[in-house]
Design a protein around this motif. Sequence first.
Motif, short mmCIF file in Angstrom:
data_model
loop_
_atom_site.label_atom_id
_atom_site.label_comp_id
_atom_site.label_asym_id
_atom_site.label_seq_id
_atom_site.Cartn_x
_atom_site.Cartn_y
_atom_site.Cartn_z
N PHE A 64 43.24 39.27 15.27
CA PHE A 64 42.07 40.12 15.34
C PHE A 64 40.99 39.96 14.51
N SER A 65 39.74 40.16 14.92
CA SER A 65 38.53 39.86 14.36
C SER A 65 37.79 41.24 14.42
N ALA A 66 37.47 41.68 12.69
CA ALA A 66 36.83 42.70 12.69
C ALA A 66 35.46 42.46 12.10
N ALA A 67 34.46 42.76 12.79
CA ALA A 67 32.98 42.21 12.70
C ALA A 67 32.07 43.95 12.41
N ALA A 68 31.23 43.64 11.53
CA ALA A 68 30.34 44.68 11.20
C ALA A 68 29.20 44.72 12.48
N VAL A 69 29.05 45.85 13.08
CA VAL A 69 27.85 45.88 13.94
C VAL A 69 26.56 45.99 13.24
N MET A 70 25.81 44.96 13.50
CA MET A 70 24.59 44.83 12.30
C MET A 70 23.35 44.23 13.33
N GLN A 71 22.20 44.21 12.67
CA GLN A 71 20.99 43.98 13.41
C GLN A 71 20.73 42.52 13.27
N GLN A 72 20.06 41.98 14.05
CA GLN A 72 19.58 40.47 13.78
C GLN A 72 18.57 40.26 12.77
N ILE A 73 17.57 41.02 12.74
CA ILE A 73 16.54 40.71 11.89
C ILE A 73 16.70 41.72 10.59
N GLN A 74 15.74 41.09 9.22
CA GLN A 74 15.82 41.75 8.29
C GLN A 74 15.19 43.31 8.33
N THR A 75 15.97 44.14 7.70
CA THR A 75 15.59 45.42 7.75
C THR A 75 15.18 46.18 6.49
N VAL A 76 14.87 47.21 6.17
CA VAL A 76 14.44 47.88 5.05
C VAL A 76 14.88 49.24 5.27
N ILE A 77 15.75 49.92 4.59
CA ILE A 77 16.18 51.21 4.47
C ILE A 77 16.15 51.97 3.43
N SER A 78 16.12 53.36 3.46
CA SER A 78 16.19 54.04 2.28
C SER A 78 17.53 54.27 1.42
N GLU A 79 18.57 54.10 2.32
CA GLU A 79 19.71 54.42 1.89
C GLU A 79 20.77 53.83 2.65
N ARG A 80 21.69 52.95 1.74
CA ARG A 80 22.69 52.02 2.38
C ARG A 80 23.75 52.94 2.83
N ARG A 81 24.14 52.68 4.18
CA ARG A 81 25.35 53.20 4.58
C ARG A 81 26.36 52.27 5.25
N PRO A 82 27.41 52.60 5.38
CA PRO A 82 28.68 51.61 5.89
C PRO A 82 28.43 51.36 7.42
N PRO A 83 28.69 50.30 7.85
CA PRO A 83 28.40 50.02 9.45
C PRO A 83 29.54 50.54 10.04
N ALA A 84 29.36 50.59 11.51
CA ALA A 84 30.53 50.65 12.21
C ALA A 84 31.06 49.32 12.70
N VAL A 85 32.31 49.35 12.56
CA VAL A 85 33.15 47.99 12.65
C VAL A 85 33.74 47.85 14.25
N LEU A 86 33.64 46.74 14.70
CA LEU A 86 34.18 46.51 15.88
C LEU A 86 35.44 45.45 15.78
N VAL A 87 36.58 45.89 16.17
CA VAL A 87 37.69 45.19 15.97
C VAL A 87 38.50 44.60 17.30
#
Length: 758
Positions: free
Chosen positions: A190-213
Motif C-alpha cells: 500500500f501507499s498512503a499519501a496526503a491529498v495536498m495542493q501543488q502550490i505554496q499556500t497560507v492558512i490561518s489554522e493547520r488541519r490534518p489532510p485527507a489521506v488516500l490509501v
Amino acid sequence: MLKTSNISGSQIANTIIIPMVVIVFVSVVSIFGLMHWSARISDESARDSEANLLSGALQLTSNYMVKQQVGVAVWDEAYRRVHAAELDTYWLYNNVTHWLFQNHGFTKSVLIDRDYQPEFIYAQNHTDRWMNEDLLNQMRPAIAKVRARYINTFRKTPSGLYSFVPHTSNSGHSIAETGVLSLAGEPYLFSAAAVMQQIQTVISERRPPAVLVSMVPLRGERLAEISEMTGLAGFVIANRQIDRPGIGQYQLTNPRGDTIGVVAWNANRPGSQLLQRINPYLVVAASMIAAVVIAVAFFTRHMTRRLAKSEQQAIHTARHDALSGLPNRSHFHRLLSDTLEQGTENGTETAVVYIDLDHFKDINDTLGHSAGDKVIAAIAGRLHSVVPDGSLVARISGDEFAMLIRNCVDDEWLDHILDKVQDEIAQPIKIGSRELHASLSMGAAVSPRDGTDPDDLLRRADIALYDAKENGRNRRSFFEPTMEDHVQSKDKLSRELRLAMKFDELDLAYQPQSDTYAKSIVSVEALARWTKPDGTVVPPSQFIPVAEETGLINDLGLWILNKACAKAHEWPSLSMSVNVSPNQFKHPRFVEKVMAILAANNLPPQRLEIEVTETVFAGRNDTVLKSLRRLKNLGVKVALDDFGSGYSSLSYLRRFPFDTLKIDKDFVSDMNGNAEAEAILVSIIQLGKALGMTIVAEGIETIEQIRFLQAHSCHRMQGYFISKPLNEAALRKFLEDFERTDGPDGPDYYYEAKIAKA
C-alpha cells in the motif's frame, strides 16, 4: 665417513618429516572443521544478503507506487474536491481511484477523512466490504505519520498565519508512507499519501489532510517483478515460517509491527555447494599426504645439493629484469652508488641517462603485449650494443631504461653517444611480418656537476627526461637548474592549490549568456578563480593545467560543480554551466558524484549544463559516451565546448546528441570582414539547428558580431560585449540593473540601449 654422513642425512630427514606429518595432520583436520564452519556461515550470510535484497526490492516497489500515486494526490483540483463540503464521489471515482486502477493497477483505494474514517471506498470488483475495522487499525499508524508530516510542513509566519513549506525543494513531491497490509489473510502493498495542493499556500489554522490509501496485492505480476528485480526464484507467500533447509524467508509486517505473512524462496547455499565440490579433493589430498612425506625424504638430499646452485641463480634473477636480461632498478641503484664513490675518488665524471620509449602504449594496444615484449627485448639489445665500454644499461620499469656512463669526457662526447643511441633505435624493428619504428626521449644528468648523491642524480635525470617529453618527445635534454625550479614551482603551486581547496580560498566567477536579441539573460557559466590570502591572483591558465597533471582536477572539478549548484538557487531563472575536465570522466563514480551534488543542493538536473571539449573522447570514448548518456538521461544538459577547434568534431556530433553547441571564439573573432570565416560560422549555426541543438557563440566583443549573429538567429551569445566574468555580488547587481525598468519597454531592452549607444 660416508656411513656417518648417511646417518646424519637420515636424522636431518626425520627432524624435518616427523614435525611436518604432525603439522599436516592437524592442519587437515582443522581445514575440514573450518570448511564446514565456513560453509554454514556462508549459507547464513547468503540468506541474509538475499533477505536484504528482497527488502530493498519491496522498498523500491513501494517508492514507485508513491510516484504513481502522486499524480492524483498532489493536485489542486483533488485537494479542493476532497475537502469540499460535499464529496463528489463520481469525480473521485473517475479521476482518482478508478484512474489509479486503469493506469497503475491499484485494485483497491480508500479515502480516509480528517477524522480517521473511510470517506470513499473503491475496489476493482465494485464492492466496499473489504474495508473493515481491522484493516483500518492496521493502516492507522501509517496514516498518522502522513498527517503529522503534513502538519509539520506548515511554518508559522510573523503575521500568525501558517505557510506551507515542505521539506523538499519541490512542493509537488508526495507526503506518503508505504508498507504491507493483510486483507483476508493476503498481503497487499500500500501507499498512503496526503491529498495536498501543488502550490505554496497560507492558512490561518493547520488541519490534518485527507489521506488516500491505494493498494495492490502482493502476488502475480507484482511478485514476478520483484523476483526479476532481485534475481531470486521460487517466491511463495506463506502465513507462517517454513522450517526447511535451503529456504530463505522474509517476514512481512504491517504498520503496527504485526507479522502478517512470510515471503519464502529457494535460497542460494554457496557454502554447502562449495563444500560438496571440495570434499572429494580434500579426501584425496589427505590420502596423498603419506606419499608426499615419503617422497620428501628422498627429495631432501637432492634438494640440498641443488640449493647452492639455485642460490646463485636467485641472486641473478633478483638483480636483473627477466624480459630484457638487463640489471633492474635496485641493482642499477647499487651500481650507481659504487660508481659515484669511485668517480669522487678518481675525479672522473659519471652520466646518468633516463630513457623513455615514445608512445609505447600504442604498440601494446594495437599489436598486443607479446609484440610489446619483443620490442622491449630488441630495444634492450640495441642499447646494450651502443653504450661505451665500462658502461651499462638497466631496465627501470615498463618502457623506461637507464644508462650509466662512466668516465664521461664532456657534454659534447656525451651528446655523440646519445646520437648513436637515437640512430640505432631509429632503425626499423621487425616483429613477424611488421616493421615497427620506435623513438626515445632522454634526460641526462652528470656527476659531480649535477650532484653526487645517487637519488639526487636520478631525480634530476628524470626531470630532464620530463623536459624532453614536454617539449615534443624524440629528443634529449640535459639537466639544468631552471628545470628543477620549474618542477618545484609546479609542486609548490599544486600544494598551495590543495590547501586553497581545503580552506575554501577559491571562488567562482560567472559569465552571463544572453538570448538572440540580448533581451534576457538565460544562463551563466561558472569559472574558477583563485586569489591567495596575500592578494596574489593566480590565473586559471596557470593552476588548471597543474591540477590536470597532479590529479587535483577531480577534487577541483567537484568543488566547482558543488559551489555552482549551491549558488544556482540565487538565480532561479538561469541555467548553470560548468566545465568538466576529460580527466574527471576517468573516475569510475563520476556520474554518481554529480547526482549526489545535485541531490545535496536540491538542484533540478535540468538547470545544470555540463560543458565538455572533444578531447574528452580521446582514448576509451565508449566509457565517456556511457557517462554522458547517463547524465543526459538524468536531465542534465550536455554542451560541446570550443566546437571547431579540433579535426573530428563532426564525428562526435554524430555519435552523441549534444544539447548545446558552443562555437569556438576564434570563429567569431575571425569573421569581421572575412567572408570565408562568416560562411563557416553560418554553416555551423545551420548544422547545429538541423541537429536540434542550442547554438552559443563565444567571444562576442563588438556590435558587428552581435548583429551578424542576430541576423542568422544564433540562440545565445556570450562574451565581453555582453559581460565579463563577474563575482557573485557583481552578477547580482548586473541582473538587478538588467531587470530595472528604465523606460517604457522595461528590462527586455537593456542591451538594446547598450547596442544603440555602441
